[in-house]
Design a protein around this motif. Structure first.
Motif, PDB file in Angstrom:
ATOM      1  N   HIS A 182       0.859  -1.188   0.000  1.00 52.57           N
ATOM      2  CA  HIS A 182       0.000   0.000   0.000  1.00 52.57           C
ATOM      3  C   HIS A 182       0.891   1.233   0.000  1.00 52.57           C
ATOM      4  O   HIS A 182       1.590   1.515   0.982  1.00 52.57           O
ATOM      5  CB  HIS A 182      -0.913   0.014   1.223  1.00 52.57           C
ATOM      6  CG  HIS A 182      -1.624   1.324   1.417  1.00 52.57           C
ATOM      7  ND1 HIS A 182      -2.569   1.800   0.538  1.00 52.57           N
ATOM      8  CD2 HIS A 182      -1.487   2.276   2.390  1.00 52.57           C
ATOM      9  CE1 HIS A 182      -3.000   2.980   0.946  1.00 52.57           C
ATOM     10  NE2 HIS A 182      -2.359   3.298   2.067  1.00 52.57           N
ATOM     11  N   ASN A 183       0.918   1.955  -1.122  1.00 53.64           N
ATOM     12  CA  ASN A 183       1.688   3.192  -1.262  1.00 53.64           C
ATOM     13  C   ASN A 183       3.133   3.010  -0.781  1.00 53.64           C
ATOM     14  O   ASN A 183       3.590   3.682   0.146  1.00 53.64           O
ATOM     15  CB  ASN A 183       1.005   4.328  -0.507  1.00 53.64           C
ATOM     16  CG  ASN A 183      -0.264   4.799  -1.205  1.00 53.64           C
ATOM     17  OD1 ASN A 183      -0.519   4.447  -2.359  1.00 53.64           O
ATOM     18  ND2 ASN A 183      -1.059   5.595  -0.515  1.00 53.64           N
ATOM     19  N   GLU A 216       6.002   3.312  -2.768  1.00 52.14           N
ATOM     20  CA  GLU A 216       6.937   3.753  -3.801  1.00 52.14           C
ATOM     21  C   GLU A 216       8.338   4.057  -3.236  1.00 52.14           C
ATOM     22  O   GLU A 216       9.333   3.912  -3.946  1.00 52.14           O
ATOM     23  CB  GLU A 216       6.405   4.989  -4.532  1.00 52.14           C
ATOM     24  CG  GLU A 216       6.264   6.232  -3.667  1.00 52.14           C
ATOM     25  CD  GLU A 216       5.794   7.450  -4.459  1.00 52.14           C
ATOM     26  OE1 GLU A 216       5.415   7.282  -5.639  1.00 52.14           O
ATOM     27  OE2 GLU A 216       5.815   8.566  -3.896  1.00 52.14           O
ATOM     28  N   CYS A 274      -1.405  -4.470  -5.303  1.00 49.94           N
ATOM     29  CA  CYS A 274      -1.391  -3.047  -4.960  1.00 49.94           C
ATOM     30  C   CYS A 274      -2.723  -2.693  -4.308  1.00 49.94           C
ATOM     31  O   CYS A 274      -3.750  -2.548  -4.981  1.00 49.94           O
ATOM     32  CB  CYS A 274      -1.162  -2.213  -6.213  1.00 49.94           C
ATOM     33  SG  CYS A 274       0.364  -2.613  -7.108  1.00 49.94           S
ATOM     34  N   LYS A 297      -5.167  -0.314  -2.643  1.00 51.89           N
ATOM     35  CA  LYS A 297      -5.546   1.097  -2.473  1.00 51.89           C
ATOM     36  C   LYS A 297      -4.367   2.034  -2.725  1.00 51.89           C
ATOM     37  O   LYS A 297      -4.194   3.034  -2.020  1.00 51.89           O
ATOM     38  CB  LYS A 297      -6.155   1.328  -1.086  1.00 51.89           C
ATOM     39  CG  LYS A 297      -7.417   0.517  -0.826  1.00 51.89           C
ATOM     40  CD  LYS A 297      -8.019   0.782   0.549  1.00 51.89           C
ATOM     41  CE  LYS A 297      -7.238   0.101   1.660  1.00 51.89           C
ATOM     42  NZ  LYS A 297      -7.364  -1.375   1.642  1.00 51.89           N
ATOM     43  N   CYS A 298      -3.542   1.730  -3.708  1.00 52.20           N
ATOM     44  CA  CYS A 298      -2.358   2.538  -3.975  1.00 52.20           C
ATOM     45  C   CYS A 298      -2.707   3.784  -4.778  1.00 52.20           C
ATOM     46  O   CYS A 298      -3.433   3.710  -5.780  1.00 52.20           O
ATOM     47  CB  CYS A 298      -1.315   1.722  -4.740  1.00 52.20           C
ATOM     48  SG  CYS A 298      -0.541   0.426  -3.760  1.00 52.20           S
ATOM     49  N   THR A 299      -2.175   4.915  -4.343  1.00 56.04           N
ATOM     50  CA  THR A 299      -2.374   6.181  -5.051  1.00 56.04           C
ATOM     51  C   THR A 299      -1.044   6.790  -5.480  1.00 56.04           C
ATOM     52  O   THR A 299      -1.017   7.937  -5.939  1.00 56.04           O
ATOM     53  CB  THR A 299      -3.143   7.181  -4.166  1.00 56.04           C
ATOM     54  OG1 THR A 299      -2.418   7.384  -2.937  1.00 56.04           O
ATOM     55  CG2 THR A 299      -4.533   6.661  -3.843  1.00 56.04           C
ATOM     56  N   ASP A 300       0.037   6.045  -5.332  1.00 54.10           N
ATOM     57  CA  ASP A 300       1.357   6.547  -5.710  1.00 54.10           C
ATOM     58  C   ASP A 300       1.912   5.694  -6.848  1.00 54.10           C
ATOM     59  O   ASP A 300       1.159   5.099  -7.621  1.00 54.10           O
ATOM     60  CB  ASP A 300       2.290   6.558  -4.489  1.00 54.10           C
ATOM     61  CG  ASP A 300       2.555   5.157  -3.941  1.00 54.10           C
ATOM     62  OD1 ASP A 300       1.959   4.184  -4.463  1.00 54.10           O
ATOM     63  OD2 ASP A 300       3.355   5.023  -3.001  1.00 54.10           O
ATOM     64  N   ARG A 301       3.238   5.581  -6.969  1.00 50.61           N
ATOM     65  CA  ARG A 301       3.889   4.895  -8.089  1.00 50.61           C
ATOM     66  C   ARG A 301       4.208   3.430  -7.773  1.00 50.61           C
ATOM     67  O   ARG A 301       5.017   2.818  -8.460  1.00 50.61           O
ATOM     68  CB  ARG A 301       5.173   5.634  -8.472  1.00 50.61           C
ATOM     69  CG  ARG A 301       4.942   7.046  -9.003  1.00 50.61           C
ATOM     70  CD  ARG A 301       6.258   7.759  -9.302  1.00 50.61           C
ATOM     71  NE  ARG A 301       7.064   7.016 -10.247  1.00 50.61           N
ATOM     72  CZ  ARG A 301       8.245   6.424  -9.939  1.00 50.61           C
ATOM     73  NH1 ARG A 301       8.710   6.487  -8.688  1.00 50.61           N
ATOM     74  NH2 ARG A 301       8.931   5.777 -10.859  1.00 50.61           N
ATOM     75  N   GLU A 322       2.617   0.580  -8.270  1.00 52.45           N
ATOM     76  CA  GLU A 322       2.389  -0.351  -9.383  1.00 52.45           C
ATOM     77  C   GLU A 322       3.386  -0.113 -10.514  1.00 52.45           C
ATOM     78  O   GLU A 322       3.915  -1.068 -11.105  1.00 52.45           O
ATOM     79  CB  GLU A 322       0.965  -0.222  -9.901  1.00 52.45           C
ATOM     80  CG  GLU A 322       0.616  -1.271 -10.954  1.00 52.45           C
ATOM     81  CD  GLU A 322      -0.852  -1.294 -11.312  1.00 52.45           C
ATOM     82  OE1 GLU A 322      -1.286  -2.279 -11.939  1.00 52.45           O
ATOM     83  OE2 GLU A 322      -1.578  -0.335 -10.965  1.00 52.45           O
ATOM     84  N   ALA A 338      -4.250  -4.619  -8.987  1.00 47.34           N
ATOM     85  CA  ALA A 338      -4.679  -3.434  -8.241  1.00 47.34           C
ATOM     86  C   ALA A 338      -6.102  -3.631  -7.737  1.00 47.34           C
ATOM     87  O   ALA A 338      -6.957  -4.198  -8.427  1.00 47.34           O
ATOM     88  CB  ALA A 338      -4.596  -2.197  -9.129  1.00 47.34           C
ATOM     89  N   SER A 396      -8.793  -3.100  -3.829  1.00 45.57           N
ATOM     90  CA  SER A 396      -8.981  -2.634  -2.462  1.00 45.57           C
ATOM     91  C   SER A 396      -9.471  -3.797  -1.619  1.00 45.57           C
ATOM     92  O   SER A 396     -10.478  -4.430  -1.956  1.00 45.57           O
ATOM     93  CB  SER A 396     -10.010  -1.485  -2.438  1.00 45.57           C
ATOM     94  OG  SER A 396     -10.283  -1.072  -1.117  1.00 45.57           O
TER      95      SER A 396
END
Length: 254
Positions: free
Chosen positions: A15-16, A18, A38, A40-44, A46, A58, A60
Motif C-alpha cells: 500500500h503506497n 513507492e 497493490c 488502495k495505492c495512489t502513488d507509483r 504499481e 490493483a 482494495s
C-alpha cells in the motif's frame, strides 16, 4: 538431462510503497515470478513493480487475509515466498531458499527475521502480536491459506513442516518510536474491528490479566531486557495490545 529446478514466486502486498518497493525487489533476483498486489495505492507502487517485471493486481481489500490470499492465488510457481515491501532478503537467505525448494522433503520452511527500529537491530523481545523473530513464508503452492482477520490473520497449513532456514529476512519494522506508536494505534483499531465483527469482544478482567503475562513473555522470557528502553517499550505495547483493542471495540462506536 537434469531435472528442472522448481520455480519460485515472490508474492508481495503493498500500500503506497513507492519509497521502499524498489530496494525490496532488488533483493529477489532468485525469483522466477514476482506478484505485487497493490492495495488502495495512489502513488507509483504499481509502476515501480512493473519496472521489475512484476505481475501486478490493483484493488482494495479491507481484510488483510483476503489480500494475502489474492497474492498467493495469482502466483503460478511451484513454491511461493511471501514478502513485504519493508523487508529485504539477505544473500545467505536467498541461497538457502534456492536450496530448500530443490528438495521434496518438506512443504514449508521457517524464515528467520532480523528486526530493525530505525538503524538499530533489535533481536530480543518480539512476540505477542507486536512482532516476530521467525515467520512461515516459504511454502508450496496450495499449502497455505490466510484467515479472515484484518490484522494478524490466522494461517491454515497443510503438508510437512520443515526447519528454519539459514540467513535472515531483514525487516525494517518501524522508522522510529513515533512510527511504532502509530503502528500500535492502527493495529489495535483493526483488531477492534475484528472483535466487533466476531461478536465476542471479551472482558476487561480477562484482558487486564493478559497485560502481565504478555509483558513477562516479551521482556523476560524472550529477553527483551537486553534491548534496554526499546525492549521495554516493545514489551509494554505488546502487553497493552489486547486491552486497548478491547477498549476500542467496547467504546469507540459509542
Amino acid at each position: 538431462m537434469t531435472d528442472k529446478r522448481p520455480s519460485i514466486s515472490v508474492a508481495i502486498c503493498a500500500h503506497n510503497e513507492e519509497a521502499r518497493l524498489a530496494a525490496c525487489l532488488e533483493k529477489v533476483s532468485f525469483a522466477d515470478e514476482i506478484v505485487v498486489v497493490c492495495d488502495k495505492c495512489t502513488d507509483r507502487t504499481e509502476e515501480i513493480a512493473k519496472q521489475f517485471g512484476a505481475k501486478t493486481v490493483a484493488g482494495s481489500w479491507a481484510i488483510e487475509g483476503h489480500r494475502r490470499n489474492k497474492a498467493i492465488e495469482e502466483a503460478t510457481s511451484d513454491w511461493i515466498f511471501e514478502l513485504d515491501a519493508d523487508e529485504h532478503v539477505n544473500e545467505e537467505l536467498a541461497q538457502s531458499i534456492k536450496a530448500a525448494v530443490s528438495s521434496d522433503a518438506y512443504d514449508r520452511y521457517l524464515i528467520p527475521v532480523d528486526n530493525y527500529v530505525g538503524q538499530r537491530l533489535v533481536r530480543y523481545g518480539w512476540g505477542a502480536s507486536f512482532g516476530t523473530s521467525a515467520v512461515w513464508r516459504l511454502f508450496k503452492k496450495g499449502s497455505k491459506v490466510w484467515g479472515e482477520q484484518r490484522v494478524h490473520p490466522s494461517i491454515k497449513f497443510t503438508g510437512r513442516q520443515g526447519p528454519k532456514l539459514d540467513g535472515a529476512l531483514i525487516h525494517f519494522v518501524d522508522r522510529n518510536i513515533s512510527d511504532m506508536i502509530r503502528r500500535f494505534d492502527s493495529y489495535t483499531s483493526a483488531r477492534a474491528a475484528d472483535l466487533r465483527a466476531g461478536g465476542k469482544i471479551g472482558s476487561f478482567a480477562h484482558n487486564f490479566r493478559r497485560i502481565i503475562s504478555r509483558f513477562w513473555r516479551c521482556f523476560v522470557s524472550r529477553k527483551g531486557y537486553k534491548e534496554g528502553g526499546l525492549g521495554f517499550l516493545i514489551a509494554l505495547l505488546a502487553a497493552l495490545f489486547p486491552m486497548v483493542s478491547y477498549l476500542k471495540a467496547r467504546y469507540d462506536d459509542e
